[in-house]
Write an enzyme that holds these catalytic residues in place. Sequence first.
Site, PDB file in Angstrom:
ATOM      1  N   GLU A 157      70.534  35.688  39.550  1.00 41.48           N
ATOM      2  CA  GLU A 157      71.498  35.278  40.585  1.00 41.48           C
ATOM      3  C   GLU A 157      70.878  35.288  41.973  1.00 41.48           C
ATOM      4  O   GLU A 157      71.335  34.581  42.863  1.00 41.48           O
ATOM      5  CB  GLU A 157      72.738  36.192  40.559  1.00 41.48           C
ATOM      6  CG  GLU A 157      73.767  35.742  39.547  1.00 41.48           C
ATOM      7  CD  GLU A 157      75.153  36.355  39.758  1.00 41.48           C
ATOM      8  OE1 GLU A 157      75.294  37.316  40.534  1.00 41.48           O
ATOM      9  OE2 GLU A 157      76.093  35.875  39.109  1.00 41.48           O
TER      10      GLU A 157
ATOM     11  N   HIS B 158      58.883  40.814  16.069  1.00 43.21           N
ATOM     12  CA  HIS B 158      59.125  40.128  14.794  1.00 43.21           C
ATOM     13  C   HIS B 158      60.061  38.933  14.966  1.00 43.21           C
ATOM     14  O   HIS B 158      60.630  38.446  13.998  1.00 43.21           O
ATOM     15  CB  HIS B 158      59.681  41.125  13.764  1.00 43.21           C
ATOM     16  CG  HIS B 158      58.703  42.202  13.454  1.00 43.21           C
ATOM     17  ND1 HIS B 158      57.947  42.227  12.305  1.00 43.21           N
ATOM     18  CD2 HIS B 158      58.308  43.274  14.184  1.00 43.21           C
ATOM     19  CE1 HIS B 158      57.148  43.282  12.334  1.00 43.21           C
ATOM     20  NE2 HIS B 158      57.350  43.934  13.465  1.00 43.21           N
TER      21      HIS B 158
ATOM     22  N   LYS C 274      83.512  27.871  37.314  1.00 46.01           N
ATOM     23  CA  LYS C 274      84.859  28.377  37.628  1.00 46.01           C
ATOM     24  C   LYS C 274      85.763  27.225  38.040  1.00 46.01           C
ATOM     25  O   LYS C 274      86.899  27.128  37.582  1.00 46.01           O
ATOM     26  CB  LYS C 274      84.798  29.373  38.794  1.00 46.01           C
ATOM     27  CG  LYS C 274      84.179  30.696  38.456  1.00 46.01           C
ATOM     28  CD  LYS C 274      84.424  31.642  39.619  1.00 46.01           C
ATOM     29  CE  LYS C 274      83.499  32.826  39.568  1.00 46.01           C
ATOM     30  NZ  LYS C 274      83.479  33.592  40.802  1.00 46.01           N
TER      31      LYS C 274
END
Length: 459
Positions: free
Chosen positions: A291, A312, A427
């Site tokens: 951010e 792995h 948003k």
Amino acid sequence: MNDRIRIEYSGLIPFLQEGEIEAMEESVQRALQSLQEGSGPGGEYTGWLRYPESIPASEVRRMETLAEEIRAEADAFVVIGIGGSYLGARAIIEGLGPAFPPLLPPDRLKGPLVFFAGQNLSGAYLEELLEVLEDRSVYINMISKSGTTTEPGLAFRALRKHLTERYGRKGAAQRIITTTDAARGALRKVTEEEGYRSFVIPDDIGGRFSVLTPVGLFPIAVAGIPIDTLVDGAASMIEPCGRPALSRNPAALYAAARNLLLGKGYSTEILVSYDPKLQYFAEWWKQLFAESEGKDGKGIFPASVLFTSDLHSMGQWIQEGRRTIFETVIHMEREDSTLQVPVDASGLEDGLGYLEGRTWTEIQDKAYEGTKMAHHQGGVPILVLEAPARDAFTLGQMIQFFESACGISGYLLGVNPFNQPGVEAYKQNMFALLGKPGFEERAAELRARDRGPSGGKLV
Ligand code: PA5
């Protein structure tokens, strides 16, 4: 044994030329100065730089006293928040708490079971949480700086209803603690109306830099972790991370190195840890850098892996995939465990006899050394954060170190590390799609735009 974290960068040879880091001295000093003086973009949000040494003792005591009450009364504590209002607390609670809390006998727990809500929009998650809370004595901490974020706001509604049904409105109010802005936002208003006990988030500290304010400290205290030690650890890094000389400032060195690597095409940084309890510390770190730096078409993509598990899965890619990655490895110098590989008297040939009597710690250390060598040979530049131990003092140092480095690094990159304008895009669309009043125009735009390459048809 050193009690301070250090950054070790010999693993950058031969990826950086001799003298390249030193040549950054002037630009790093400018970035550091802007940060320290609050004169750079977003400089009004740099209160975290000195907060660990200026946090009022009365505030710490108030958090500890309330935490004590909750530890005595509650067996479930729900922390509601998202992003910077959530990840720091989870990083430290899971980093320093037991690995299997719900399965421990209550007398082995230092506090109530801690649950997290409001960090997603999964109804199924919330339903299962409400079910688990049913027979427990519940307290909640609702955390939101803006006081208007949808995800935690909705979870708070559901949990408030749950508490009100069980304890009545007044009883519920006794069990709800809020952490929010001093004056602004819906949460502050509700807090005043209902008489919730509450903590204030300082104005000059943004979400992802707020773990060492009541945002993180209060839930961490409820979990039974010594917040004064965490804060002391952070305070001990203020001076080193503010030193003007690049060679003496670990945060500046780290910031300089990662920006140099970016300039050479290493555009993904992987935070590596060998301790599963640090998984959420890595999540906190990812949010801090993502951010802060990912904007204006710039930034290093922050990723994380847990070794040896991810050796792995991601290990193959790291060893031989596109050479655009570098690693920052958290290496704990002291491990708690003395568990030894048992002697097997059964006579079964499992091929592990050569490890009998050696500790898991020793084996992990060889995995660490071997992996470092292999990745380095495979073309991965490696920085190592040498940390004394996974304890409150060290994690406090790591928080202050990474936050300081992030501020410097953001300025080196030429962005404002303290805003997050890009978070608004989803948003706005979500509100428009949900029919929130005021978003009608956006909704019409989205409807007009919603035509995929196949004309919106499923293929
Ligand atoms: O770092 C940030 O500023 C964000 O991640 C916020 O913490 C997050 O969006 C939550 O915001 P709020 O605390 O206002 O609910």
